[in-house]
Design a protein around this motif. Structure first.
Motif, PDB file in Angstrom:
ATOM      1  N   SER A  19       0.820  -1.218   0.000  1.00  0.00           N
ATOM      2  CA  SER A  19       0.000   0.000   0.000  1.00  0.00           C
ATOM      3  C   SER A  19       0.852   1.266   0.000  1.00  0.00           C
ATOM      4  CB  SER A  19      -0.955   0.005   1.197  1.00  0.00           C
ATOM      5  OG  SER A  19      -0.245  -0.087   2.414  1.00  0.00           O
ATOM      6  N   SER A  20       2.042   1.235   0.605  1.00  0.00           N
ATOM      7  CA  SER A  20       2.942   2.386   0.578  1.00  0.00           C
ATOM      8  C   SER A  20       4.348   1.926   0.943  1.00  0.00           C
ATOM      9  CB  SER A  20       2.477   3.484   1.546  1.00  0.00           C
ATOM     10  OG  SER A  20       2.554   3.036   2.884  1.00  0.00           O
ATOM     11  N   MET A  21       5.326   2.739   0.600  1.00  0.00           N
ATOM     12  CA  MET A  21       6.712   2.390   0.913  1.00  0.00           C
ATOM     13  C   MET A  21       7.541   3.656   1.064  1.00  0.00           C
ATOM     14  SD  MET A  21       9.405  -0.171  -1.032  1.00  0.00           S
ATOM     15  CE  MET A  21      10.148   0.969  -2.205  1.00  0.00           C
ATOM     16  N   THR A  22       8.451   3.651   2.019  1.00  0.00           N
ATOM     17  CA  THR A  22       9.447   4.700   2.190  1.00  0.00           C
ATOM     18  C   THR A  22      10.829   4.084   2.022  1.00  0.00           C
ATOM     19  OG1 THR A  22       8.044   5.934   3.724  1.00  0.00           O
ATOM     20  CG2 THR A  22      10.388   6.455   3.725  1.00  0.00           C
ATOM     21  N   HIS A  23      11.608   4.641   1.096  1.00  0.00           N
ATOM     22  CA  HIS A  23      12.953   4.136   0.825  1.00  0.00           C
ATOM     23  C   HIS A  23      13.951   5.242   1.139  1.00  0.00           C
ATOM     24  CE1 HIS A  23      15.688   1.655  -2.075  1.00  0.00           C
ATOM     25  NE2 HIS A  23      16.364   2.142  -1.047  1.00  0.00           N
ATOM     26  N   GLU A  24      14.678   5.076   2.246  1.00  0.00           N
ATOM     27  CA  GLU A  24      15.707   6.032   2.628  1.00  0.00           C
ATOM     28  C   GLU A  24      17.079   5.488   2.247  1.00  0.00           C
ATOM     29  OE1 GLU A  24      14.926   8.391   6.485  1.00  0.00           O
ATOM     30  OE2 GLU A  24      14.150   6.379   6.869  1.00  0.00           O
ATOM     31  N   MET A  25      17.994   6.410   1.934  1.00  0.00           N
ATOM     32  CA  MET A  25      19.353   5.998   1.601  1.00  0.00           C
ATOM     33  C   MET A  25      20.341   7.007   2.171  1.00  0.00           C
ATOM     34  SD  MET A  25      21.009   3.585  -0.248  1.00  0.00           S
ATOM     35  CE  MET A  25      20.064   3.127  -1.715  1.00  0.00           C
ATOM     36  N   HIS A  26      21.306   6.497   2.952  1.00  0.00           N
ATOM     37  CA  HIS A  26      22.430   7.294   3.423  1.00  0.00           C
ATOM     38  C   HIS A  26      23.648   6.891   2.601  1.00  0.00           C
ATOM     39  CE1 HIS A  26      20.205   8.601   7.051  1.00  0.00           C
ATOM     40  NE2 HIS A  26      19.690   7.380   7.009  1.00  0.00           N
ATOM     41  N   PRO A  62      20.910   1.617   2.785  1.00  0.00           N
ATOM     42  CA  PRO A  62      19.467   1.778   2.575  1.00  0.00           C
ATOM     43  C   PRO A  62      18.651   1.362   3.784  1.00  0.00           C
ATOM     44  CG  PRO A  62      20.271  -0.177   1.440  1.00  0.00           C
ATOM     45  CD  PRO A  62      21.465   0.463   2.067  1.00  0.00           C
ATOM     46  N   SER A  63      17.477   1.976   3.910  1.00  0.00           N
ATOM     47  CA  SER A  63      16.501   1.622   4.935  1.00  0.00           C
ATOM     48  C   SER A  63      15.127   1.661   4.283  1.00  0.00           C
ATOM     49  CB  SER A  63      16.587   2.608   6.103  1.00  0.00           C
ATOM     50  OG  SER A  63      15.604   2.315   7.078  1.00  0.00           O
ATOM     51  N   ILE A  64      14.442   0.516   4.235  1.00  0.00           N
ATOM     52  CA  ILE A  64      13.209   0.372   3.449  1.00  0.00           C
ATOM     53  C   ILE A  64      12.070  -0.091   4.353  1.00  0.00           C
ATOM     54  CG2 ILE A  64      12.165  -0.705   1.419  1.00  0.00           C
ATOM     55  CD1 ILE A  64      15.084  -1.372   0.527  1.00  0.00           C
ATOM     56  N   THR A  65      10.960   0.623   4.318  1.00  0.00           N
ATOM     57  CA  THR A  65       9.776   0.260   5.091  1.00  0.00           C
ATOM     58  C   THR A  65       8.582   0.198   4.148  1.00  0.00           C
ATOM     59  OG1 THR A  65      10.653   1.363   7.061  1.00  0.00           O
ATOM     60  CG2 THR A  65       8.295   0.875   7.028  1.00  0.00           C
ATOM     61  N   HIS A  95      10.154  -4.236   7.322  1.00  0.00           N
ATOM     62  CA  HIS A  95      11.283  -3.299   7.276  1.00  0.00           C
ATOM     63  C   HIS A  95      12.559  -4.069   6.976  1.00  0.00           C
ATOM     64  CE1 HIS A  95      13.752   0.180   8.263  1.00  0.00           C
ATOM     65  NE2 HIS A  95      14.534  -0.645   8.957  1.00  0.00           N
ATOM     66  N   ASN A  96      13.471  -3.403   6.264  1.00  0.00           N
ATOM     67  CA  ASN A  96      14.774  -3.981   5.966  1.00  0.00           C
ATOM     68  C   ASN A  96      15.801  -2.856   5.881  1.00  0.00           C
ATOM     69  OD1 ASN A  96      16.695  -5.906   5.386  1.00  0.00           O
ATOM     70  ND2 ASN A  96      16.130  -6.126   3.236  1.00  0.00           N
ATOM     71  N   SER A  97      17.004  -3.079   6.411  1.00  0.00           N
ATOM     72  CA  SER A  97      18.059  -2.073   6.340  1.00  0.00           C
ATOM     73  C   SER A  97      19.415  -2.757   6.473  1.00  0.00           C
ATOM     74  CB  SER A  97      17.881  -1.018   7.441  1.00  0.00           C
ATOM     75  OG  SER A  97      17.952  -1.614   8.722  1.00  0.00           O
ATOM     76  N   GLY A  98      20.456  -2.048   6.081  1.00  0.00           N
ATOM     77  CA  GLY A  98      21.813  -2.591   6.146  1.00  0.00           C
ATOM     78  C   GLY A  98      22.682  -1.982   5.060  1.00  0.00           C
ATOM     79  N   PHE A  99      23.790  -2.667   4.750  1.00  0.00           N
ATOM     80  CA  PHE A  99      24.680  -2.191   3.701  1.00  0.00           C
ATOM     81  C   PHE A  99      24.086  -2.482   2.328  1.00  0.00           C
ATOM     82  CE2 PHE A  99      27.849  -2.313   7.086  1.00  0.00           C
ATOM     83  CZ  PHE A  99      28.546  -1.127   6.830  1.00  0.00           C
ATOM     84  N   GLY A 100      24.191  -1.515   1.424  1.00  0.00           N
ATOM     85  CA  GLY A 100      23.775  -1.707   0.050  1.00  0.00           C
ATOM     86  C   GLY A 100      24.953  -2.097  -0.822  1.00  0.00           C
ATOM     87  N   ASP A 101      24.748  -2.089  -2.123  1.00  0.00           N
ATOM     88  CA  ASP A 101      25.840  -2.346  -3.067  1.00  0.00           C
ATOM     89  C   ASP A 101      26.807  -1.159  -3.062  1.00  0.00           C
ATOM     90  OD1 ASP A 101      24.725  -4.748  -3.720  1.00  0.00           O
ATOM     91  OD2 ASP A 101      23.770  -4.038  -5.562  1.00  0.00           O
ATOM     92  N   THR A 102      28.080  -1.439  -3.305  1.00  0.00           N
ATOM     93  CA  THR A 102      29.124  -0.410  -3.304  1.00  0.00           C
ATOM     94  C   THR A 102      29.420   0.038  -4.728  1.00  0.00           C
ATOM     95  OG1 THR A 102      30.124  -1.346  -1.309  1.00  0.00           O
ATOM     96  CG2 THR A 102      31.504   0.104  -2.657  1.00  0.00           C
ATOM     97  N   THR A 103      29.421   1.345  -4.940  1.00  0.00           N
ATOM     98  CA  THR A 103      29.673   1.912  -6.262  1.00  0.00           C
ATOM     99  C   THR A 103      31.133   2.341  -6.387  1.00  0.00           C
ATOM    100  OG1 THR A 103      27.396   2.714  -6.401  1.00  0.00           O
ATOM    101  CG2 THR A 103      28.998   3.729  -7.890  1.00  0.00           C
ATOM    102  N   ILE A 104      31.748   2.030  -7.516  1.00  0.00           N
ATOM    103  CA  ILE A 104      33.106   2.481  -7.812  1.00  0.00           C
ATOM    104  C   ILE A 104      33.138   2.956  -9.261  1.00  0.00           C
ATOM    105  CG2 ILE A 104      34.233   0.935  -6.158  1.00  0.00           C
ATOM    106  CD1 ILE A 104      34.923  -0.899  -8.528  1.00  0.00           C
ATOM    107  N   GLY A 105      34.125   3.791  -9.606  1.00  0.00           N
ATOM    108  CA  GLY A 105      34.208   4.218 -10.995  1.00  0.00           C
ATOM    109  C   GLY A 105      35.254   5.271 -11.236  1.00  0.00           C
TER     110      GLY A 105
END
Length: 344
Positions: free
Chosen positions: A91-98, A119-122, A142-152
């Protein structure tokens, strides 16, 4: 006397132009709006550290371009192909990213970067007709933790007094946990894997090539960027997230050297997922359905930036203007992005 005046005028004009070249890239609009990255390089040996925060809010479902209520979302699943939302409907979702972003200039035209994501997803849900905990009741996961790491690496292909053309040779590493389970959907009766939108990463190595062109003016700057996110193969759960293509165009207006505002138009295309997680049945919930992941979104970004004693503060509010989604999906209503960065 006339020759001397002409000579002095030429020297003043040349000096003014040279000063203007450096000055144009040291104003508040020196970076793209907050929702974009990969648009600038740094001098050899120069570091940049940035903290970036993103919050995306999704409320209600959409089938194609049509908005659906919670009840309509469950009814839609009864006749869709495949049949879905028998266990629950989102019905709804909040996706936060630090995000912690670090850049270092290696040469005049090459800058390396990396980004760590948290990321932190509810997600809120309504239970469907086949849920053993009872249809019509609500629950939250709810789910949160380390996301994928970006390099370039950012490569400046061309630069003159007013223009920069920058190639982004980026990618992501599968450092996120993509498989976690919960008992919330059935009120503690059964363990189920979290659906695709609630997973913290792709589980694959992703190529992220892009290209940016920027042009500076006396009172602002204009830019356009094409950025991609392309999974390579399938992950250990035997699926791959969809390809992503973003085309952004923006204009930043300089009010003073230390303050600017911006407008941005974003076109976003996503394809459906490939493969399938073997224990994520389509019938349970639409967020398990691989063919219900693609679509097109048109966004508007309204932003501002302030440059204060070498600290760049950048913020942007991004409402959704139009969405056309495959199958049935949560619609994106708006997002906000804010960042602080410092070069040294």
């Amino acid at each position: 006397m006339i020759r001397k005046l002409i000579l002095v005028g030429c020297v003043v004009a040349f000096g003014s132009q040279a000063f203007g070249h450096g000055d144009l890239r040291s104003r508040a609009d020196k970076h793209a709006p907050a929702g974009l990255m990969g648009d600038h390089v740094h001098e050899p040996g120069e570091w940049m550290v940035e903290y970036r925060y993103m919050n995306m809010y999704m409320d209600g479902n959409r089938a194609g371009t049509r908005r659906l209520s919670d009840a309509e979302s469950i009814a839609f699943g009864a006749t869709s192909d495949p049949v879905t939302n028998r266990g629950a409907s989102p019905s709804s979702m909040t996706h936060e990213m630090h995000m912690l972003h670090v850049m270092r200039g290696m040469t005049d035209d090459i800058t390396l970067y990396t980004m760590i994501m948290l990321p932190s997803i509810t997600m809120d849900h309504i239970r469907g007709p086949m849920n053993p905990a009872g249809a019509g009741s609500y629950f939250t996961t709810h789910n949160s933790g380390f996301g994928d790491t970006t390099i370039g690496a950012l490569l400046r292909l061309y630069s003159d007094a007013d223009d920069d053309l920058i190639l982004n040779l980026g990618g992501s590493l599968p450092t996120a946990d993509i498989f976690r389970t919960t008992r919330e959907p059935t009120g503690g009766m059964m363990e189920q894997p979290l659906p695709y939108p609630m997973r913290l990463g792709s589980g694959t190595f992703n190529a992220r090539p892009g290209i940016t062109w920027k042009r500076y003016f006396d009172h602002g700057s204009f830019g356009t960027q094409f950025q991609t996110d392309l999974p390579i193969g399938r992950n250990y759960r035997d699926y791959s997230v969809g390809d992503e293509f973003r085309l952004n165009t923006w204009y930043s207006h300089v009010l003073t050297d230390h303050f600017s505002t911006s407008l941005r138009i974003e076109n976003l295309w996503r394809t459906n997922y490939g493969g399938a997680d073997p224990i994520s049945p389509d019938a349970l919930i639409s967020t398990n359905v691989e063919s219900f992941r693609g679509g097109y979104t048109l966004n508007l970004g309204v932003g501002a930036a302030a440059l204060l004693n070498g600290h760049l503060l950048n913020v942007e509010i991004v409402p959704m203007l139009h969405q056309d989604l495959n199958g049935i999906q949560l619609e994106t209503d708006w997002s906000i992005v804010a960042s602080w960065s410092k070069s040294f």
